[in-house]
Design a protein around this motif. Structure first.
Motif, PDB file in Angstrom:
ATOM      1  N   HIS A  54       1.040  -1.057   0.259  1.00 18.72           N
ATOM      2  CA  HIS A  54       0.585  -0.197  -0.024  1.00 18.72           C
ATOM      3  C   HIS A  54       1.266   1.233  -0.064  1.00 18.72           C
ATOM      4  N   THR A  55       2.292   1.232   0.680  1.00 14.31           N
ATOM      5  CA  THR A  55       2.865   2.248   0.549  1.00 14.31           C
ATOM      6  C   THR A  55       3.331   2.488  -0.794  1.00 14.31           C
ATOM      7  N   ASN A 111      -6.081   0.332   7.901  1.00 12.35           N
ATOM      8  CA  ASN A 111      -5.424   1.887   6.798  1.00 12.35           C
ATOM      9  C   ASN A 111      -5.035   3.349   7.354  1.00 12.35           C
ATOM     10  N   ASP A 136      -4.133  -2.205  12.404  1.00 10.77           N
ATOM     11  CA  ASP A 136      -3.006  -2.276  11.088  1.00 10.77           C
ATOM     12  C   ASP A 136      -2.059  -1.701  11.594  1.00 10.77           C
ATOM     13  N   ASP A 163       0.974  -0.427  10.343  1.00 19.08           N
ATOM     14  CA  ASP A 163       1.302   0.924   9.441  1.00 19.08           C
ATOM     15  C   ASP A 163       0.794   2.447  10.161  1.00 19.08           C
ATOM     16  N   ALA A 169      -0.195   5.114   8.658  1.00 22.51           N
ATOM     17  CA  ALA A 169      -1.501   5.069   8.515  1.00 22.51           C
ATOM     18  C   ALA A 169      -2.681   5.222   9.318  1.00 22.51           C
TER      19      ALA A 169
END
Length: 120
Positions: free
Chosen positions: A6-7, A46, A66, A68, A71
């Protein structure tokens, strides 16, 4: 360390990661039979887009998890902008070791995590 999918996609200009688009999200939510009294967990939440949709549509409580941190910070900002802090919260953690007691949620949803896993 390899870059999360996703990054990478965000760097390439992708702003929404919804395999199947909103139609697939709506299908998923319809099948989940969410009610205002439901407690929902979104795995790999996210930036909170689907969590916000669920809370606005059904009025239920949603927790997102998540790995991240960036995010999750964006999710917190998005939740605050929508004034949904009373319905939504996010937690840092892994889908492979959920930090919740068994049967804590009525519904668990996940949209794109499997397409974004990084091999160890």
């Amino acid at each position: 360390m390899r870059e999360a999918g996703h990054t990478f996609l965000a760097r390439m200009g992708k702003t929404k990661l919804r395999p199947g688009g909103i139609d697939a999200t709506n299908w998923l939510l319809e099948k989940a039979k969410i009610e205002p009294s439901s407690k929902v967990l979104e795995v790999a939440c996210n930036m909170g887009t689907t969590m916000i949709l669920v809370a606005e549509r059904y009025g239920c409580e949603v927790v997102g998890i998540d790995l991240d941190e960036a995010a999750l910070e964006k999710a917190r900002e998005n939740i605050k902008k929508k004034k949904l802090e009373d319905k939504l919260s996010v937690v840092s953690g892994s889908a492979f070791a959920l930090p919740f007691e068994d049967a804590s949620f009525d519904v668990v949803i996940n949209e794109a995590m499997l397409t974004m896993l990084i091999g160890e």
